[in-house]
Design a protein around this motif. Sequence first.
Motif, PDB file in Angstrom:
ATOM      1  N   GLY A  62       0.827  -1.212   0.000  1.00 46.94           N
ATOM      2  CA  GLY A  62       0.000   0.000   0.000  1.00 46.94           C
ATOM      3  C   GLY A  62       0.859   1.259   0.000  1.00 46.94           C
ATOM      4  N   GLY A  63       0.667   2.128  -0.956  1.00 50.84           N
ATOM      5  CA  GLY A  63       1.336   3.430  -0.988  1.00 50.84           C
ATOM      6  C   GLY A  63       2.792   3.430  -1.431  1.00 50.84           C
ATOM      7  N   ILE A  64       3.345   2.256  -1.772  1.00 49.81           N
ATOM      8  CA  ILE A  64       4.790   2.238  -2.089  1.00 49.81           C
ATOM      9  C   ILE A  64       5.106   2.806  -3.468  1.00 49.81           C
ATOM     10  N   HIS A  65       4.076   2.966  -4.319  1.00 51.12           N
ATOM     11  CA  HIS A  65       4.342   3.421  -5.695  1.00 51.12           C
ATOM     12  C   HIS A  65       4.946   4.812  -5.747  1.00 51.12           C
ATOM     13  N   ILE A  66       4.792   5.592  -4.667  1.00 55.54           N
ATOM     14  CA  ILE A  66       5.359   6.945  -4.710  1.00 55.54           C
ATOM     15  C   ILE A  66       6.783   6.989  -4.143  1.00 55.54           C
ATOM     16  N   ARG A  67       7.266   5.856  -3.663  1.00 56.98           N
ATOM     17  CA  ARG A  67       8.629   5.833  -3.088  1.00 56.98           C
ATOM     18  C   ARG A  67       9.661   5.325  -4.075  1.00 56.98           C
ATOM     19  N   GLY A  68      10.828   6.000  -4.066  1.00 53.78           N
ATOM     20  CA  GLY A  68      11.940   5.514  -4.899  1.00 53.78           C
ATOM     21  C   GLY A  68      12.504   4.234  -4.302  1.00 53.78           C
ATOM     22  N   GLY A  69      13.573   3.727  -4.909  1.00 48.99           N
ATOM     23  CA  GLY A  69      14.219   2.518  -4.398  1.00 48.99           C
ATOM     24  C   GLY A  69      13.352   1.292  -4.576  1.00 48.99           C
ATOM     25  N   THR A  70      13.624   0.256  -3.789  1.00 42.91           N
ATOM     26  CA  THR A  70      12.844  -0.977  -3.876  1.00 42.91           C
ATOM     27  C   THR A  70      12.689  -1.556  -2.478  1.00 42.91           C
ATOM     28  N   ILE A  71      11.470  -1.865  -2.086  1.00 44.62           N
ATOM     29  CA  ILE A  71      11.248  -2.363  -0.717  1.00 44.62           C
ATOM     30  C   ILE A  71      11.848  -3.749  -0.514  1.00 44.62           C
ATOM     31  N   ILE A  72      12.223  -4.433  -1.604  1.00 45.38           N
ATOM     32  CA  ILE A  72      12.818  -5.765  -1.423  1.00 45.38           C
ATOM     33  C   ILE A  72      14.340  -5.729  -1.660  1.00 45.38           C
ATOM     34  N   GLY A  73      14.874  -4.519  -1.809  1.00 47.93           N
ATOM     35  CA  GLY A  73      16.333  -4.406  -1.942  1.00 47.93           C
ATOM     36  C   GLY A  73      16.841  -4.913  -3.282  1.00 47.93           C
ATOM     37  N   THR A  74      18.080  -4.564  -3.586  1.00 48.77           N
ATOM     38  CA  THR A  74      18.673  -4.991  -4.857  1.00 48.77           C
ATOM     39  C   THR A  74      20.178  -5.094  -4.688  1.00 48.77           C
ATOM     40  N   THR A  75      20.822  -5.698  -5.659  1.00 44.29           N
ATOM     41  CA  THR A  75      22.292  -5.728  -5.672  1.00 44.29           C
ATOM     42  C   THR A  75      22.762  -5.808  -7.115  1.00 44.29           C
ATOM     43  N   ASN A  76      23.909  -5.183  -7.372  1.00 44.01           N
ATOM     44  CA  ASN A  76      24.499  -5.369  -8.701  1.00 44.01           C
ATOM     45  C   ASN A  76      25.833  -6.114  -8.593  1.00 44.01           C
ATOM     46  N   LYS A  77      25.870  -7.004  -7.619  1.00 44.47           N
ATOM     47  CA  LYS A  77      27.079  -7.835  -7.441  1.00 44.47           C
ATOM     48  C   LYS A  77      26.689  -9.304  -7.470  1.00 44.47           C
ATOM     49  N   GLY A  78      27.548 -10.099  -7.992  1.00 47.18           N
ATOM     50  CA  GLY A  78      27.357 -11.554  -7.902  1.00 47.18           C
ATOM     51  C   GLY A  78      26.201 -12.085  -8.714  1.00 47.18           C
ATOM     52  N   GLY A  79      25.277 -12.784  -8.045  1.00 44.58           N
ATOM     53  CA  GLY A  79      24.162 -13.430  -8.742  1.00 44.58           C
ATOM     54  C   GLY A  79      24.347 -14.931  -8.732  1.00 44.58           C
ATOM     55  N   PRO A  80      23.298 -15.692  -9.115  1.00 44.42           N
ATOM     56  CA  PRO A  80      23.369 -17.159  -8.992  1.00 44.42           C
ATOM     57  C   PRO A  80      24.458 -17.811  -9.854  1.00 44.42           C
ATOM     58  N   PHE A  81      24.854 -17.158 -10.942  1.00 46.51           N
ATOM     59  CA  PHE A  81      25.860 -17.782 -11.806  1.00 46.51           C
ATOM     60  C   PHE A  81      27.297 -17.365 -11.437  1.00 46.51           C
ATOM     61  N   ALA A  82      27.406 -16.348 -10.605  1.00 49.87           N
ATOM     62  CA  ALA A  82      28.752 -15.870 -10.225  1.00 49.87           C
ATOM     63  C   ALA A  82      28.731 -15.434  -8.767  1.00 49.87           C
ATOM     64  N   TRP A  83      28.416 -16.374  -7.911  1.00 51.06           N
ATOM     65  CA  TRP A  83      28.310 -16.093  -6.476  1.00 51.06           C
ATOM     66  C   TRP A  83      29.721 -15.907  -5.889  1.00 51.06           C
ATOM     67  N   PRO A  84      30.004 -14.738  -5.259  1.00 53.89           N
ATOM     68  CA  PRO A  84      31.369 -14.525  -4.760  1.00 53.89           C
ATOM     69  C   PRO A  84      31.737 -15.494  -3.632  1.00 53.89           C
ATOM     70  N   ILE A  85      32.894 -16.119  -3.758  1.00 52.77           N
ATOM     71  CA  ILE A  85      33.377 -17.000  -2.670  1.00 52.77           C
ATOM     72  C   ILE A  85      34.841 -16.657  -2.364  1.00 52.77           C
ATOM     73  N   LYS A  86      35.158 -16.735  -1.108  1.00 47.42           N
ATOM     74  CA  LYS A  86      36.529 -16.412  -0.701  1.00 47.42           C
ATOM     75  C   LYS A  86      37.396 -17.658  -0.817  1.00 47.42           C
ATOM     76  N   ASN A  87      38.492 -17.530  -1.557  1.00 46.46           N
ATOM     77  CA  ASN A  87      39.425 -18.648  -1.688  1.00 46.46           C
ATOM     78  C   ASN A  87      40.254 -18.776  -0.410  1.00 46.46           C
ATOM     79  N   PRO A  88      40.855 -19.980  -0.179  1.00 52.71           N
ATOM     80  CA  PRO A  88      41.665 -20.173   1.042  1.00 52.71           C
ATOM     81  C   PRO A  88      42.775 -19.127   1.177  1.00 52.71           C
ATOM     82  N   ASP A  89      43.309 -18.627   0.049  1.00 55.99           N
ATOM     83  CA  ASP A  89      44.402 -17.637   0.142  1.00 55.99           C
ATOM     84  C   ASP A  89      43.886 -16.208   0.374  1.00 55.99           C
ATOM     85  N   GLY A  90      42.554 -16.068   0.577  1.00 54.37           N
ATOM     86  CA  GLY A  90      42.000 -14.742   0.866  1.00 54.37           C
ATOM     87  C   GLY A  90      41.500 -14.006  -0.365  1.00 54.37           C
TER      88      GLY A  90
END
Length: 365
Positions: A62-90
Motif C-alpha cells: 500500500g502506498g509504495i508506488h510513490i517511493r523511490g528505491g525498492t522495498i525488497i532491496g537490490t544488488t548489482n554484485k554476484g548473482g546465482p551464476f557468479a556467487w562470490p566465494i573467498k578462496n583459502p588464500d584470501g
Amino acid sequence: MKKRVLVATGGGDCPGLNAVIRAITLRAAREQNWEVIGSINAFDGILNEPNEIVVLDSRRVGGIHIRGGTIIGTTNKGGPFAWPIKNPDGSWGSADRSDEMLRRLQYLGVDAVINIGGDGSQSISQQLFDKGLNIIGVPKTIDNDLSATDFTFGFQTAVQEATSAVDKLVTTAESHNRVLVLEVMGRYAGWIALHAAVAGGAHVCLIPEIPYDIPKVVDKIYQRFNKGRGFAIIVVAEGAKPKDGEMFYEESTETGYKNVRLGGVATKLIKELKDGGMEADMRETVLGHLQRGGTPTAYDRVLATQFGVKAFEMVLEGRYGEMVSYRHPNIVSVPFKEAIAQYNFVDPDSNMVRTARGVGICMGD
Ligand code: F6P
C-alpha cells in the motif's frame, strides 16, 4: 494450495521499482489462487542461509508506488551464476549456484519468477529460463539503454532531476560568467544528457555516441562569450569520450562488482578545455545517485504500473522466457534473447539529436 510468484529486483535501483512490485501484487490479488513473495536483494534472498523471503500482499505494498528505491532491496554484485566465494588464500573467486537456486525455488513452491532488472539481470533471466525456470522479465534502467523497449521507467525521473540541475546551474553560471559542467549518468548511452540538455537549454551536450572534439567545444563557448552571453552550460554523460580517446573509468575493487566505475569525466573535461585554450572560470557538478533516488514522476509510475500488471498477466498466460516491453502505444513482450541482444544507443542522425543541434546545442563534433 495457492500458486506462488516470486518477485526480485536486480541491478542498480531505479525510481518506479516499487510501483512495479505494487502492480504485480495488486493484479495477483485479483486472482483467487495466486500469492506473491519477494526475494531480498535480487536472488540473494533465495541463496542466503537462512533465506530472506517476504510475503507481498495488498497491505504490504500500500502506498509504495510513490517511493523511490525498492522495498525488497537490490544488488548489482554476484548473482546465482557468479556467487562470490573467498578462496583459502584470501582472494575472491565465484561459484555457479544456479542449480541450487532452482532446487530452493522448487522447495519454496515457486511456480513463476518475475525478474525486474536491466541488461545484466535479464541475461541472468535468459540463463535461468534455459535451465527450465518459468521466468518473466521487466526492464529497468534510468539510462534507457535497453533496445527492446521504447522507454524504461526511471528514465523520465532521472531526466527531470538532471533538468532541474541545469536550471539551477544557469542562474549561478550567468551571475559569475562561468562555464559550468554537469556530469550525468549514462554509461554507454547519452539519453539522460541529451534530454536534459534540450529541456534545460544547455549549450553543449557530450554523449558516448558522439566522441567530442575539444577545439569545437572551445569554439562554441567563445562564440557565445563574443556575443555577450558570458556563460555556458555543458551537460556531459559519464561515458562520454574524446575523439581518439577512451571513456574515463576506474576498475572496481568491490567484490563481485563486474562493472567498471564511471565518474569524473567532468573534471577531466575541464582540464581538456583549459589545455585547449578555454580561459573562463569553470566548475563541475556531478549529479551521481541523486538521479536514481527519490520519488518517481507520474509518467514513470504509470509506465511501471503498466509493466507490473502486464508481467503478472504474462505469468497467467505462461509467456515465460519473455520480457515486458513498451512499444508505443502498447505494452507487449519480447523474447529475452531479443531483449538483451543490443543496447539502445542514441542515433547521431535521430530526430532528438537534430532537435538539439537545431536549437544551437553543440554536440562536440
Ligand atoms: O546502469 C545504471 C547506472 O545508473 C549507470 O549509469 C551508472 O554508471 C551506474 O548505474 C552506477 O552504478 P553504481 O550504483 O553501482 O555506482
